[in-house]
Write an enzyme that holds these catalytic residues in place. Structure first.
Site, PDB file in Angstrom:
ATOM      1  N   TRP A 190     120.016  39.065  68.908  1.00  0.00           N
ATOM      2  CA  TRP A 190     119.486  39.012  67.546  1.00  0.00           C
ATOM      3  C   TRP A 190     118.657  40.264  67.305  1.00  0.00           C
ATOM      4  CZ3 TRP A 190     114.276  38.936  65.973  1.00  0.00           C
ATOM      5  CH2 TRP A 190     114.136  38.995  64.575  1.00  0.00           C
ATOM      6  N   GLU A 231     123.708  36.612  66.606  1.00  0.00           N
ATOM      7  CA  GLU A 231     122.986  35.727  65.674  1.00  0.00           C
ATOM      8  C   GLU A 231     122.721  36.411  64.342  1.00  0.00           C
ATOM      9  OE1 GLU A 231     119.180  34.440  67.184  1.00  0.00           O
ATOM     10  OE2 GLU A 231     118.775  33.164  65.456  1.00  0.00           O
ATOM     11  N   LYS A 233     121.339  36.475  60.205  1.00  0.00           N
ATOM     12  CA  LYS A 233     120.129  36.061  59.498  1.00  0.00           C
ATOM     13  C   LYS A 233     120.227  36.472  58.041  1.00  0.00           C
ATOM     14  CE  LYS A 233     115.135  36.216  60.081  1.00  0.00           C
ATOM     15  NZ  LYS A 233     114.064  36.276  61.061  1.00  0.00           N
ATOM     16  N   ASP A 264     121.626  29.804  63.439  1.00  0.00           N
ATOM     17  CA  ASP A 264     120.237  29.341  63.436  1.00  0.00           C
ATOM     18  C   ASP A 264     120.019  28.563  62.137  1.00  0.00           C
ATOM     19  OD1 ASP A 264     117.382  29.389  62.715  1.00  0.00           O
ATOM     20  OD2 ASP A 264     117.104  30.691  64.448  1.00  0.00           O
ATOM     21  N   HIS A 267     118.435  30.306  59.126  1.00  0.00           N
ATOM     22  CA  HIS A 267     118.892  31.638  58.745  1.00  0.00           C
ATOM     23  C   HIS A 267     119.849  31.682  57.561  1.00  0.00           C
ATOM     24  CE1 HIS A 267     117.641  33.831  62.687  1.00  0.00           C
ATOM     25  NE2 HIS A 267     116.680  33.140  62.136  1.00  0.00           N
ATOM     26  N   HIS A 291     120.807  27.540  67.146  1.00  0.00           N
ATOM     27  CA  HIS A 291     119.356  27.615  67.216  1.00  0.00           C
ATOM     28  C   HIS A 291     118.855  26.534  66.280  1.00  0.00           C
ATOM     29  CE1 HIS A 291     118.335  31.851  68.956  1.00  0.00           C
ATOM     30  NE2 HIS A 291     118.936  31.063  69.804  1.00  0.00           N
ATOM     31  N   ASP A 299     112.222  30.460  56.390  1.00  0.00           N
ATOM     32  CA  ASP A 299     112.606  30.360  57.799  1.00  0.00           C
ATOM     33  C   ASP A 299     111.343  30.253  58.654  1.00  0.00           C
ATOM     34  OD1 ASP A 299     113.966  30.517  60.202  1.00  0.00           O
ATOM     35  OD2 ASP A 299     114.091  32.703  60.171  1.00  0.00           O
ATOM     36  N   ASP A 301     110.424  28.173  61.049  1.00  0.00           N
ATOM     37  CA  ASP A 301     110.508  27.760  62.450  1.00  0.00           C
ATOM     38  C   ASP A 301     109.535  26.640  62.797  1.00  0.00           C
ATOM     39  OD1 ASP A 301     112.596  29.573  63.653  1.00  0.00           O
ATOM     40  OD2 ASP A 301     111.266  31.101  62.832  1.00  0.00           O
ATOM     41  N   ASP A 331     114.931  26.730  68.495  1.00  0.00           N
ATOM     42  CA  ASP A 331     114.218  27.944  68.091  1.00  0.00           C
ATOM     43  C   ASP A 331     113.151  27.582  67.071  1.00  0.00           C
ATOM     44  OD1 ASP A 331     113.349  30.458  67.615  1.00  0.00           O
ATOM     45  OD2 ASP A 331     115.197  31.221  66.721  1.00  0.00           O
TER      46      ASP A 331
HETATM   47  C1  RNT Z   1     114.655  35.270  64.574  1.00  0.00           C
HETATM   48  C2  RNT Z   1     115.720  34.603  65.363  1.00  0.00           C
HETATM   49  C3  RNT Z   1     115.611  34.733  66.849  1.00  0.00           C
HETATM   50  C4  RNT Z   1     114.203  34.590  67.356  1.00  0.00           C
HETATM   51  C5  RNT Z   1     114.089  34.601  68.859  1.00  0.00           C
HETATM   52  C6  RNT Z   1     112.666  34.735  69.311  1.00  0.00           C
HETATM   53  O1  RNT Z   1     114.695  34.945  63.249  1.00  0.00           O
HETATM   54  O2  RNT Z   1     115.812  33.262  65.000  1.00  0.00           O
HETATM   55  O3  RNT Z   1     116.465  33.822  67.456  1.00  0.00           O
HETATM   56  O4  RNT Z   1     113.592  33.455  66.845  1.00  0.00           O
HETATM   57  O5  RNT Z   1     114.893  35.564  69.382  1.00  0.00           O
HETATM   58 ZN    ZN Z   2     117.120  32.037  66.161  1.00  0.00          ZN
END
Ligand code: RNT
Ligand code: ZN
Length: 425
Positions: A190, A231, A233, A264, A267, A291, A299, A301, A331
């Protein structure tokens, strides 16, 4: 007052629940057997707010952010492992660790493009002792050469090459873990690259990224040891207008190169969920990495809760026969609550949602669908929401030897008093 059910409450509730599911032809024991075999990859970065041990004073960059100041974050590898051990002991089943390159174990400073398996040997030893598979990630943020927001897509060739070398080194470390543990490691790339404001040229950075990735993945590695994932985003803090590695970019790249695609949950646009993507993506790429995360308005988290979104993700994995090809990673990073508690709550929810998905009367639902009896399909899907899955979950935790119900919080409180509260900020 204890929040923990007694053993006889657990088993008698389980027996009754099992009969309720049997009435729909659901084999509860088989569901629990399957559940035992599915690992969740716990992300190391929940334990220290994504700082890593390379240069923790540097702070987090890359457009991601851990907010909160709860005391007790891990300040060393030993502390992080101790916290992880505690978290795993509260989660039923055998699970994996998802490790970032910035968590290397070295007394002296190692440049990111010079990391070697030996810097991760202590992680491999720890994983072996504790029966964890390991997944890996190159770290393309929190570094001076990532400060202007570009890495693999940087217009400066020498900076681009630095990050290419870092990713190549990371794949070798992934392969090392896979070989050492006799269990394939997914190495997930990523990158934060993007622009805060409207770019004049969206194409050139994407062409550079494509070319850089081709170099990163040039050497074939044994898939029994390392699997490559990418990955995408939608946006990050400071890359609101343009992200080089968008969904279309990586979907195309993963299909063209048959790599693993990482989805993710945070994302995509806030109302867009990843559950519906799984069955489509499975037709075009060999494997998927998830993720699992929870965005709140952005986003953000947040710790994963037992939301409709989470249940839909797990349902789609099971309904698509995807347990072998969809790898479930987490994640999230919340620094405003007990960090070990965050791991335990989020991971227990992921396992619990998977159990619920495995308890679906799949054949019956498919039969209704094939018969065009959508009324019964809808009725049954709604009825399932009231079935006593909680009793099955409690019993599963019980037989797996982890705390039942709120019992895990008793352990968190003890660990906080004995260990976390003694750490200075
Ligand atoms: C960031 C991504 C990625 C990170 C990690 C720490 O938006 O989701 O996966 O969260 O690599
Ligand atoms: Zn991620």
């Amino acid at each position: 007052m204890s929040f923990k059910p007694s053993e006889s409450q657990i088993t008698s509730a389980f027996e009754i629940a099992k009969e309720r599911y049997a009435a729909f032809d659901v084999d509860v024991d088989a569901a629990m057997e399957t559940l035992k075999t599915v690992p969740i990859s716990l992300h190391c970065w929940q334990g220290d707010d994504v700082l890593g041990f390379e240069d923790p004073d540097r702070g987090l960059s890359g457009g991601i952010m851990a907010t909160g100041n709860y005391p007790g974050k891990a300040r060393s590898i030993d502390e992080l492992r101790s916290d992880l051990d505690k978290a795993y002991s509260l989660i039923p089943g055998d699970h994996r660790l998802n490790l970032h390159a910035s968590y290397l174990d070295s007394d002296s400073k190692v440049a990111r493009n010079e990391i070697l398996p030996e810097h991760f040997a202590s992680w491999a030893d720890w994983a072996k002792e504790n029966n964890h598979g390991i997944d890996f990630n190159p770290t393309l943020f929190s570094h001076p050469l990532a400060d202007d927001g570009f890495t693999l897509a940087h217009q400066d060739e020498s900076i681009r090459n630095f990050w290419i070398e870092h990713c190549i080194a990371s794949r070798e470390i992934g392969a090392y873990f896979g070989k050492e543990l006799d269990n394939p490691c997914i190495t997930n790339v990523w990158i934060p690259d993007g622009y805060k404001d409207t770019p004049a040229d969206r194409l050139a950075p994407r062409a550079r990224l494509k070319d850089a990735l081709d170099k990163v993945f040039e050497k074939e590695l044994n898939p029994a040891h390392n699997l490559d994932a990418v990955e995408c985003k939608l946006f990050g803090l400071g890359s609101e207008s343009y992200v080089v590695g968008s969904h279309e970019f990586y979907m195309g790249y993963a299909i063209a190169n048959q790599t693993v695609l990482c989805l993710d949950a945070g994302h995509f646009h806030p109302t867009e969920t990843i559950a519906d993507k799984i069955s489509s993506v499975l037709l075009y790429v060999p494997e998927i990495l998830l993720h699992v995360s929870r965005g709140v308005r952005w986003d953000s988290d947040h710790v994963v809760t037992l939301s409709d979104d989470l249940q839909a993700i797990m349902q789609e994995i099971v309904r698509s026969d995807g347990l072998e090809r969809v790898h479930i990673g987490l994640d999230f990073f919340d620094a405003s609550i007990n960090r070990v508690g965050a791991w335990a709550i989020g991971t227990r929810n992921a396992v619990r949602a998977l159990l619920m998905a495995l308890l679906e009367p799949r054949e019956l639902l498919r039969q209704y669908e094939a018969d065009g009896d959508y009324t019964s399909r809808l009725a049954l899907l709604e009825e399932l929401k009231g079935l006593p899955f909680g009793a099955i979950w409690d019993y599963y935790c019980h037989v797996q030897g982890v705390p039942v119900g709120m019992g895990f919080m008793d352990e968190i409180k003890i660990y906080e008093a004995d260990v976390l509260s003694k750490r200075e900020a």
